[in-house]
Scaffold this active site. Structure first.
Site, PDB file in Angstrom:
ATOM      1  N   ALA A   9      34.558  38.876  44.693  1.00 40.73           N
ATOM      2  CA  ALA A   9      35.109  38.323  43.675  1.00 40.73           C
ATOM      3  C   ALA A   9      34.535  37.173  43.712  1.00 40.73           C
ATOM      4  O   ALA A   9      35.387  36.422  44.732  1.00 40.73           O
ATOM      5  CB  ALA A   9      36.504  38.731  43.441  1.00 40.73           C
ATOM      6  N   CYS A  10      35.023  36.300  42.782  1.00 44.63           N
ATOM      7  CA  CYS A  10      34.370  34.807  42.268  1.00 44.63           C
ATOM      8  C   CYS A  10      34.918  34.485  40.956  1.00 44.63           C
ATOM      9  O   CYS A  10      35.933  35.348  40.151  1.00 44.63           O
ATOM     10  CB  CYS A  10      33.005  34.153  42.841  1.00 44.63           C
ATOM     11  N   SER A  11      35.285  32.867  41.073  1.00 49.36           N
ATOM     12  CA  SER A  11      35.426  32.624  39.256  1.00 49.36           C
ATOM     13  C   SER A  11      35.357  33.444  38.161  1.00 49.36           C
ATOM     14  O   SER A  11      36.030  33.953  37.445  1.00 49.36           O
ATOM     15  CB  SER A  11      35.228  31.375  39.497  1.00 49.36           C
ATOM     16  N   ALA A  41      37.103  37.275  39.430  1.00 49.45           N
ATOM     17  CA  ALA A  41      38.549  37.747  39.943  1.00 49.45           C
ATOM     18  C   ALA A  41      39.462  38.442  39.084  1.00 49.45           C
ATOM     19  O   ALA A  41      40.483  39.548  39.516  1.00 49.45           O
ATOM     20  CB  ALA A  41      39.256  36.574  40.482  1.00 49.45           C
TER      21      ALA A  41
END
Length: 108
Positions: A9-11, A41
């Site tokens: 997960a990232c921005s 996210a």
């Protein structure tokens, strides 16, 4: 069907897509069948409750500030979670990140 599901997960879910490709290549070279994917996210809560619940969740270093909130959710779901090593993330070292996930799963 994949042995394990690894979620990154990232921005926005975009910056980890290259890392996912590198991890998939490393898994194939190692002869293991993992489903590896990236999400934003904001999609973490829904993913943890879905039919495709991950066996491990790795956060991109750019959202490390979310660690405590996400950790509460993953602990409640019984899913190991950590932050991707910043150096491995920056170098897009799929093999190292895959090994981190495997250690968290107890597979290595």
């Amino acid at each position: 069907m994949a042995e394990k599901i690894i979620m990154l997960a990232c921005s926005a879910g975009m910056s980890t897509s290259l890392l996912v490709s590198k991890m998939q290549a490393a898994a194939k070279a190692d002869g293991v069948d993992y489903e590896i994917f990236a999400k934003s996210a904001s999609e973490i809560p829904a993913q943890l409750e879905s039919d495709k619940k991950p066996d491990v969740l790795l956060l991109g270093p750019q959202i490390r500030y979310m660690f405590n909130d996400v950790k509460k959710r993953t602990d409640a779901a019984g899913i190991p979670m950590d932050i991707i090593n910043m150096s491995d993330y920056g170098m897009m070292n799929g093999e190292n990140v895959l090994q981190t996930a495997e250690k968290m799963l107890g597979d290595k």
